[in-house]
Design an enzyme around this catalytic site. Structure first.
Site, short mmCIF file in Angstrom:
data_model
loop_
_atom_site.label_atom_id
_atom_site.label_comp_id
_atom_site.label_asym_id
_atom_site.label_seq_id
_atom_site.Cartn_x
_atom_site.Cartn_y
_atom_site.Cartn_z
N PRO A 1 11.22 8.72 207.26
CG PRO A 1 11.00 6.96 208.00
CD PRO A 1 10.89 7.78 208.72
N GLY A 2 10.71 8.27 204.00
CA GLY A 2 10.26 8.62 202.87
C GLY A 2 10.60 6.67 202.34
CG HIS B 1 4.88 6.88 210.43
ND1 HIS B 1 3.60 6.84 209.66
CD2 HIS B 1 4.93 5.55 210.85
CE1 HIS B 1 3.79 6.07 209.42
NE2 HIS B 1 4.41 5.03 209.57
N GLY B 2 5.84 8.78 207.23
CA GLY B 2 6.52 8.31 206.68
C GLY B 2 5.74 8.81 205.15
CE LYS C 1 13.14 -3.09 202.31
NZ LYS C 1 12.90 -1.67 203.55
CG HIS D 1 6.98 6.23 213.27
ND1 HIS D 1 8.19 6.26 212.36
CD2 HIS D 1 7.04 4.93 213.57
CE1 HIS D 1 8.71 5.53 212.43
NE2 HIS D 1 7.96 4.31 212.41
CG ASN D 2 4.08 1.82 215.80
OD1 ASN D 2 4.01 3.24 215.14
ND2 ASN D 2 4.58 0.99 215.24
CG ASP E 1 7.86 -2.46 215.49
OD1 ASP E 1 8.64 -3.11 216.61
OD2 ASP E 1 8.75 -2.38 214.49
CD GLU F 1 17.22 4.68 203.09
OE1 GLU F 1 15.96 4.54 202.66
OE2 GLU F 1 16.71 5.92 202.78
#
Lengths: 136, 489
Positions: free
Chosen positions: B386-387, B412-413, B488, B335-336, B102, B213
């Site tokens: 993001p959590g 990143h998470g 989601k 983050h990728n 991704d 969210e």
């Protein structure tokens, strides 16, 4: 038969079959089963032929699953029945299924890709075993 | 098959960092360094993630160390939460696995002038309308259609292309990492199959861990930085987590196919096929970079269009324009991704331009860095973490320690604590949506399984992850965000 095994972020697919033809067919069923959870309702109204060249069994399995994934991703075709013939030069397959129907098909995972990580195809005492991890 | 653990050496360097010495395996060119805490390091050795950190140290041209952030978990080839920098002038390679399938998966955060009390009476309608209007889930196309020619421009220009379509404003571009455009994108290197997969997916969320969210600012830790970003306690924000959809997945897949047999040809020995790579200066390396940049620009457009749809829904529910609701983009981070950046290397501090691979890791440039927008130059680059959908997400800012230690990078998470299969087993007989509702979160998902796999218990506690990067000086806590509505795939 096939089963899913644990991999932290993704999903592993383990397939066992008495011969290579069934191994490859079962692997494809396992893959599509991740995407569409009720494969039993898929009507076999469309037929597509897939041909893949290659001699390395692991790469051949990878390319085969990738092709089946691509039929879903690009053509929105849900394939549920696979007649596969693995030969010395690669494989030929007759695949049957139908176009995606959101009303009837219960969608599960979005498969991003087949990965090379831990990819194995090996002969066992009872036949053949394959493992592949897909990126979810 | 028993789950193999890591049995190699892990030497504690300091409170927040452990080292896998390069003597662990012949072929490692540098040490592995894992940022973690006493509490989390025990979980880490239960699987192969540390082994993967060691494997990345095999890559030619790698500088300083193969790094791992505290949200590290087992990936394929590269671990998730991994960072490595390679120097092209030192035979450095580019590795699609170090970016991930991704490409430019990332996060953006949008603020508003609404507060919890304003939204609470309309919350259910808001979340339901987001779920109805924003495409989520497997194989769902979006409402934005692009001709092949437009798609090419979109991949070259990023969200700037959307300005002309009235789907972005100048401010959106300014507050996106790299202004949403990596130069040198080459749509000719993006295969027909990739275009086919992505042509109707720009502006769709996808599935897996991607989400949109509605969040409320739960706690502010740095009033100054929060003030600069326009964040206040109890304010309503929207966080969006998605990437380059089918187009990016296919670009990565095509690259791995192209790279079959290539490392061997360049005399590169690798412990895992999924680490396939090519020298940056090679034909193959350049081909991948052109395609990767195109996919990254596509991903920024995807998040832009997702944000645009969120603004439309808010405008409809609250009967005011998004401008009146002051739904401004705070920031967008990738983050990728692999980025060509200047860093001071090693003990000598020699400045080099290196390819920083961030695979599940976020850029965290400190105050004063020229690549961050002027507004944020005094506080550092906003970092969005993001959590899970039950607990929290975080807003941080980059700190000087990131430049000194981790090539300007932080976590990143939350990182997964449970595999997908284990999470589904753990959720048997439960209604995750009801449990979340009891915690004050309205959750809408296309499938029960989707929620089960992404349930809060499947993730590490993001607060613990953030604590490590805060203490290590990689980034600093600004605000904790609490989810109140989530959609989601």
């Amino acid at each position: 038969m096939h089963e899913f095994f644990e991999h932290t972020a993704d999903l592993g697919l383990r397939v066992m079959a008495p011969d290579l033809n069934q191994l490859f067919a079962e692997a494809a069923t396992g893959l599509v089963g991740m995407i569409v959870e009720n494969l039993n309702v898929v009507q076999l109204s469309r037929t597509v032929e897939i041909r893949i060249a290659g001699t390395d069994l692991e790469y051949l399995l990878f390319d085969w699953l990738n092709e089946v994934l691509s039929k879903f991703e690009c053509e929105h075709l849900v394939l549920a029945d696979f007649q596969v013939k693995v030969t010395d030069e690669g494989l030929t397959a007759t695949c049957r299924g139908e176009p995606l129907d959101r009303e009837r098909h219960q969608l599960g995972h979005e498969v991003k890709a087949i990965t090379y990580h831990g990819l194995t195809v090996e002969q066992t005492a009872d036949g053949w075993l394959a493992e592949v991890i897909v990126d979810i | 098959m028993p789950k193999p653990g890591f049995h190699g050496p892990l030497i504690r360097v300091n409170e927040c960092c452990w080292r896998i010495p390069k003597s662990y395996k012949p072929g490692m060119r540098v040490d592995g360094l894992i940022y973690s805490s006493e509490e989390m390091i025990q979980q880490l050795v239960a699987d192969q993630a540390p082994e993967q950190v060691a494997n990345v140290a095999f890559l030619p041209g790698i500088q300083h160390a193969s790094l791992a952030m505290p949200d590290l978990h087992w990936g394929y080839g590269f671990s998730i939460g991994g960072v490595c920098a390679t120097d092209p002038s030192d035979g450095g390679v580019i590795s699609p696995g170090g970016v991930g399938y991704d490409i430019n998966c990332g996060v953006r955060l949008v603020r508003s002038n609404l507060f919890f009390k304003d939204v609470e009476p309309h919350r259910k309608r808001l979340v339901d309308q987001l779920f109805r209007d924003v495409p989520t889930g497997v194989g769902r196309g979006g409402k934005f259609k692009f001709t092949p020619k437009e798609l090419r421009r979109l991949m070259v220009e990023g969200p700037r292309f959307l300005l002309g379509r009235g789907l972005a404003v100048e401010r959106d571009i300014e507050y996106t990492e790299a202004e949403g455009c990596l130069e040198g994108a080459d749509p000719d290197n993006v295969s027909d199959r990739a275009v086919e997969r992505g042509k109707d997916q720009c502006g769709t969320l996808g599935s897996g861990n991607h989400f949109m969210e509605v969040q409320v600012v739960d706690d502010v830790f740095d009033e100054d930085a929060a003030g600069v970003m326009g964040l206040q306690k109890d304010m309503i924000c929207v966080m969006i987590h998605s990437g380059s959809r089918g187009l990016g997945y296919q670009v990565c897949d095509d690259a791995l196919l192209m790279l079959r047999g290539v490392p061997e040809r360049y005399g590169i020995e690798l412990p895992d096929r999924q680490l396939a790579c090519a020298p940056v200066h090679s034909t193959e390396g350049q081909h991948y970079l052109g395609a990767m940049r195109a996919a990254a620009n596509y991903a920024w457009c995807n998040r832009q269009l997702l944000m645009w749809q969120a603004r439309e829904v808010f405008a409809s529910v609250f009967d005011r324009t998004w401008q009146e609701l002051q739904m401004d983009l705070i920031y967008d981070v990738a983050h990728n991704i692999a980025k060509f950046e200047e860093h001071a290397i090693g003990d000598t501090g020699e400045i080099k331009k290196v390819w920083v691979h961030r695979k599940g890791a976020t850029r965290a440039f400190p105050p004063g860095h020229p690549e961050i927008p002027p507004l944020y130059r005094g506080i550092g680059q906003p970092v969005l973490i993001p959590g899970d959908m039950g607990r929290a997400s975080w807003v941080l800012v980059g700190q000087a320690g990131s430049m000194e230690q981790t090539f300007g990078t932080t976590c990143h998470g939350a990182g997964r604590a449970m595999s997908r299969t284990a999470a589904v087993k753990h959720a048997q007989g439960r209604r995750i949506d009801h449990e979340l509702a009891a915690r004050g979160v309205i959750a809408r998902s296309q499938s029960w399984k989707g929620l089960a796999e992404e349930q809060p218990a499947a993730y590490k506690d993001v607060d613990l992850v953030v604590e490590v990067v805060h203490r290590a000086g990689l980034s600093k806590k600004v605000a904790r965000m609490r989810p109140i509505g989530v959609i989601k795939g």
